[in-house]
Design a protein around this motif. Structure first.
Motif, PDB file in Angstrom:
ATOM      1  N   ALA A  73      27.803   6.010 -25.739  1.00  0.00           N
ATOM      2  CA  ALA A  73      27.672   7.430 -26.081  1.00  0.00           C
ATOM      3  C   ALA A  73      28.893   7.942 -26.833  1.00  0.00           C
ATOM      4  O   ALA A  73      28.786   8.839 -27.668  1.00  0.00           O
ATOM      5  CB  ALA A  73      27.459   8.251 -24.816  1.00  0.00           C
ATOM      6  N   GLY A  74      30.068   7.376 -26.545  1.00  0.00           N
ATOM      7  CA  GLY A  74      31.300   7.848 -27.173  1.00  0.00           C
ATOM      8  C   GLY A  74      31.956   8.931 -26.338  1.00  0.00           C
ATOM      9  O   GLY A  74      31.283   9.660 -25.594  1.00  0.00           O
ATOM     10  N   SER A  75      33.268   9.047 -26.449  1.00  0.00           N
ATOM     11  CA  SER A  75      34.006  10.000 -25.616  1.00  0.00           C
ATOM     12  C   SER A  75      33.554  11.439 -25.844  1.00  0.00           C
ATOM     13  O   SER A  75      33.578  12.268 -24.925  1.00  0.00           O
ATOM     14  CB  SER A  75      35.511   9.886 -25.890  1.00  0.00           C
ATOM     15  OG  SER A  75      35.792  10.190 -27.236  1.00  0.00           O
ATOM     16  N   GLY A 103      30.641   8.107 -11.063  1.00  0.00           N
ATOM     17  CA  GLY A 103      31.056   9.288 -11.797  1.00  0.00           C
ATOM     18  C   GLY A 103      32.006   8.962 -12.930  1.00  0.00           C
ATOM     19  O   GLY A 103      32.398   7.805 -13.134  1.00  0.00           O
ATOM     20  N   PHE A 104      32.365  10.003 -13.669  1.00  0.00           N
ATOM     21  CA  PHE A 104      33.281   9.869 -14.798  1.00  0.00           C
ATOM     22  C   PHE A 104      34.438  10.830 -14.618  1.00  0.00           C
ATOM     23  O   PHE A 104      34.243  12.025 -14.379  1.00  0.00           O
ATOM     24  CB  PHE A 104      32.563  10.163 -16.119  1.00  0.00           C
ATOM     25  CG  PHE A 104      33.481  10.221 -17.308  1.00  0.00           C
ATOM     26  CD1 PHE A 104      34.309   9.144 -17.635  1.00  0.00           C
ATOM     27  CD2 PHE A 104      33.529  11.353 -18.111  1.00  0.00           C
ATOM     28  CE1 PHE A 104      35.165   9.206 -18.736  1.00  0.00           C
ATOM     29  CE2 PHE A 104      34.370  11.416 -19.217  1.00  0.00           C
ATOM     30  CZ  PHE A 104      35.196  10.340 -19.528  1.00  0.00           C
ATOM     31  N   ILE A 105      35.652  10.302 -14.756  1.00  0.00           N
ATOM     32  CA  ILE A 105      36.885  11.089 -14.662  1.00  0.00           C
ATOM     33  C   ILE A 105      37.452  11.228 -16.069  1.00  0.00           C
ATOM     34  O   ILE A 105      37.766  10.225 -16.719  1.00  0.00           O
ATOM     35  CB  ILE A 105      37.904  10.397 -13.736  1.00  0.00           C
ATOM     36  CG1 ILE A 105      37.335  10.278 -12.314  1.00  0.00           C
ATOM     37  CG2 ILE A 105      39.227  11.149 -13.735  1.00  0.00           C
ATOM     38  CD1 ILE A 105      38.145   9.369 -11.408  1.00  0.00           C
ATOM     39  N   ARG A 106      37.594  12.457 -16.543  1.00  0.00           N
ATOM     40  CA  ARG A 106      38.071  12.716 -17.904  1.00  0.00           C
ATOM     41  C   ARG A 106      39.580  12.987 -17.894  1.00  0.00           C
ATOM     42  O   ARG A 106      40.087  13.766 -17.081  1.00  0.00           O
ATOM     43  CB  ARG A 106      37.349  13.928 -18.483  1.00  0.00           C
ATOM     44  CG  ARG A 106      37.880  14.436 -19.811  1.00  0.00           C
ATOM     45  CD  ARG A 106      37.317  13.689 -20.977  1.00  0.00           C
ATOM     46  NE  ARG A 106      35.888  13.957 -21.153  1.00  0.00           N
ATOM     47  CZ  ARG A 106      35.200  13.518 -22.197  1.00  0.00           C
ATOM     48  NH1 ARG A 106      35.805  12.803 -23.147  1.00  0.00           N
ATOM     49  NH2 ARG A 106      33.905  13.776 -22.298  1.00  0.00           N
ATOM     50  N   ARG A 107      40.273  12.321 -18.806  1.00  0.00           N
ATOM     51  CA  ARG A 107      41.708  12.561 -18.980  1.00  0.00           C
ATOM     52  C   ARG A 107      41.902  13.772 -19.875  1.00  0.00           C
ATOM     53  O   ARG A 107      41.359  13.836 -20.983  1.00  0.00           O
ATOM     54  CB  ARG A 107      42.338  11.321 -19.601  1.00  0.00           C
ATOM     55  CG  ARG A 107      43.851  11.360 -19.707  1.00  0.00           C
ATOM     56  CD  ARG A 107      44.344  10.044 -20.290  1.00  0.00           C
ATOM     57  NE  ARG A 107      45.792   9.965 -20.308  1.00  0.00           N
ATOM     58  CZ  ARG A 107      46.461   8.901 -20.758  1.00  0.00           C
ATOM     59  NH1 ARG A 107      45.802   7.848 -21.230  1.00  0.00           N
ATOM     60  NH2 ARG A 107      47.779   8.900 -20.740  1.00  0.00           N
ATOM     61  N   VAL A 108      42.695  14.747 -19.405  1.00  0.00           N
ATOM     62  CA  VAL A 108      42.858  16.008 -20.128  1.00  0.00           C
ATOM     63  C   VAL A 108      44.343  16.340 -20.229  1.00  0.00           C
ATOM     64  O   VAL A 108      45.028  16.500 -19.210  1.00  0.00           O
ATOM     65  CB  VAL A 108      42.120  17.161 -19.408  1.00  0.00           C
ATOM     66  CG1 VAL A 108      42.268  18.464 -20.190  1.00  0.00           C
ATOM     67  CG2 VAL A 108      40.653  16.819 -19.191  1.00  0.00           C
ATOM     68  N   TYR A 205      38.305   2.945 -22.327  1.00  0.00           N
ATOM     69  CA  TYR A 205      39.212   3.028 -23.466  1.00  0.00           C
ATOM     70  C   TYR A 205      38.456   3.419 -24.735  1.00  0.00           C
ATOM     71  O   TYR A 205      37.255   3.177 -24.870  1.00  0.00           O
ATOM     72  CB  TYR A 205      39.896   1.682 -23.703  1.00  0.00           C
ATOM     73  CG  TYR A 205      40.689   1.150 -22.535  1.00  0.00           C
ATOM     74  CD1 TYR A 205      41.928   1.703 -22.189  1.00  0.00           C
ATOM     75  CD2 TYR A 205      40.213   0.083 -21.772  1.00  0.00           C
ATOM     76  CE1 TYR A 205      42.659   1.205 -21.127  1.00  0.00           C
ATOM     77  CE2 TYR A 205      40.939  -0.423 -20.707  1.00  0.00           C
ATOM     78  CZ  TYR A 205      42.162   0.141 -20.377  1.00  0.00           C
ATOM     79  OH  TYR A 205      42.890  -0.354 -19.317  1.00  0.00           O
ATOM     80  N   THR A 206      39.202   3.967 -25.680  1.00  0.00           N
ATOM     81  CA  THR A 206      38.647   4.246 -27.001  1.00  0.00           C
ATOM     82  C   THR A 206      38.261   2.925 -27.664  1.00  0.00           C
ATOM     83  O   THR A 206      39.093   2.013 -27.732  1.00  0.00           O
ATOM     84  CB  THR A 206      39.677   4.972 -27.872  1.00  0.00           C
ATOM     85  OG1 THR A 206      40.046   6.205 -27.232  1.00  0.00           O
ATOM     86  CG2 THR A 206      39.113   5.264 -29.259  1.00  0.00           C
ATOM     87  N   ALA A 221      43.334   4.877 -23.090  1.00  0.00           N
ATOM     88  CA  ALA A 221      42.423   5.318 -22.021  1.00  0.00           C
ATOM     89  C   ALA A 221      42.111   6.808 -22.150  1.00  0.00           C
ATOM     90  O   ALA A 221      43.017   7.631 -22.267  1.00  0.00           O
ATOM     91  CB  ALA A 221      43.042   5.033 -20.659  1.00  0.00           C
ATOM     92  N   TYR A 222      40.830   7.151 -22.164  1.00  0.00           N
ATOM     93  CA  TYR A 222      40.461   8.570 -22.167  1.00  0.00           C
ATOM     94  C   TYR A 222      39.776   8.969 -20.852  1.00  0.00           C
ATOM     95  O   TYR A 222      39.341  10.109 -20.692  1.00  0.00           O
ATOM     96  CB  TYR A 222      39.585   8.929 -23.367  1.00  0.00           C
ATOM     97  CG  TYR A 222      38.213   8.288 -23.423  1.00  0.00           C
ATOM     98  CD1 TYR A 222      37.128   8.837 -22.742  1.00  0.00           C
ATOM     99  CD2 TYR A 222      37.990   7.151 -24.196  1.00  0.00           C
ATOM    100  CE1 TYR A 222      35.869   8.280 -22.824  1.00  0.00           C
ATOM    101  CE2 TYR A 222      36.737   6.581 -24.284  1.00  0.00           C
ATOM    102  CZ  TYR A 222      35.667   7.144 -23.596  1.00  0.00           C
ATOM    103  OH  TYR A 222      34.417   6.571 -23.675  1.00  0.00           O
ATOM    104  N   GLY A 223      39.715   8.037 -19.915  1.00  0.00           N
ATOM    105  CA  GLY A 223      39.151   8.367 -18.620  1.00  0.00           C
ATOM    106  C   GLY A 223      38.880   7.131 -17.795  1.00  0.00           C
ATOM    107  O   GLY A 223      39.311   6.020 -18.145  1.00  0.00           O
TER     108      GLY A 223
END
Length: 249
Positions: A73-75, A103-108, A205-206, A221-223
């Protein structure tokens, strides 16, 4: 007199010899029984540990499947509905017994907090808020999605970076590109089970980003995808002779 005492002495000698033989036989039987018990216990222990290892491996497969869906799906392309559709394509209770979901953990980044909140609220959850166990001003790692939602609602919006245990495991997972368990925690969705919860996490990762070094993996890493686990429920899914032994994770 000597002739009279000889039969008595022989009788005593025979009796003593019989007692010694009986004691040796009893000891031999006891040793054999203890050996059988130890062998049976070792076998049952090995079988239980192997079951537990297989169970953790099954959770790992679930994490890798969820990560694959996110990568496809992409970030920026993943949405609450897409994540829900993916989860519904799996039979969680049958495929991953003992897991409370995925679940998904998003890096912000701190500078992205306002934009992230706006996007999360526009993504089918207008009441989305960020919750912290201990307030901090650093980077956020926010639980954006978790399925099934039912039973996991308190976890949505939790910033796991606000807890050193959770964040330590997340950092380790990212730096090593490996599925990683937290130390025992109290899940916010299972607050009555004190220190009997775990988070099992795998970094996302991206795509095409270099991952050769720990620094590169951290930047890429984005999440993370994760599974909330409760020790009792994980062990409850194992076929263990509970009347004969107990297993501590």
């Amino acid at each position: 007199m000597r002739k009279q005492t000889q039969p008595i002495l022989w009788a005593i000698a025979v009796f003593v010899a019989g007692c010694v033989i009986a004691a040796l036989e009893a000891r031999s039987l006891n040793d054999a029984q203890q050996a059988r018990i130890a062998s049976r216990f070792a076998l049952q222990s090995e079988q239980s540990v192997n079951q537990l290892v297989r169970q953790i491996e099954i959770f790992q497969y679930g994490l890798r499947g969820a990560r694959g869906a996110l990568i496809v799906a992409g970030s920026d392309g993943i949405s609450r509905e897409k994540f829900r559709q993916y989860s519904r394509s799996r039979d969680l209770a049958t495929e991953f017994p003992g897991a409370r979901g995925f679940g998904f953990i998003r890096r912000v980044a701190p500078t992205q907090r306002t934009a992230f909140l706006s996007a999360a609220r526009a993504d089918g959850q207008p009441g989305f808020t960020i919750k912290q166990l201990i307030p901090h001003d650093g980077e956020l790692f926010v639980i954006q999605y978790v399925e099934p939602v039912n039973g996991n609602e308190p976890a949505i919006g939790l910033d796991i970076a606000s807890d050193a245990n959770r964040m330590g495991a997340a950092r380790e997972a990212i730096l090593n590109n490996a599925p990683t368990l937290t130390k025992p925690i109290t899940l916010v969705q299972a607050s009555s089970q004190n220190h009997r919860g775990l988070l099992f996490m795998l970094p996302v990762y991206t795509p095409s980003a270099p991952l050769a070094t720990a620094d590169e993996r951290w930047r890429a890493a984005y999440g993370l995808v994760y599974a909330p686990l409760v020790v009792d429920e994980v062990l409850g899914a194992l076929d263990m002779p509970r009347e004969a032994m107990s297993l501590t994770l």
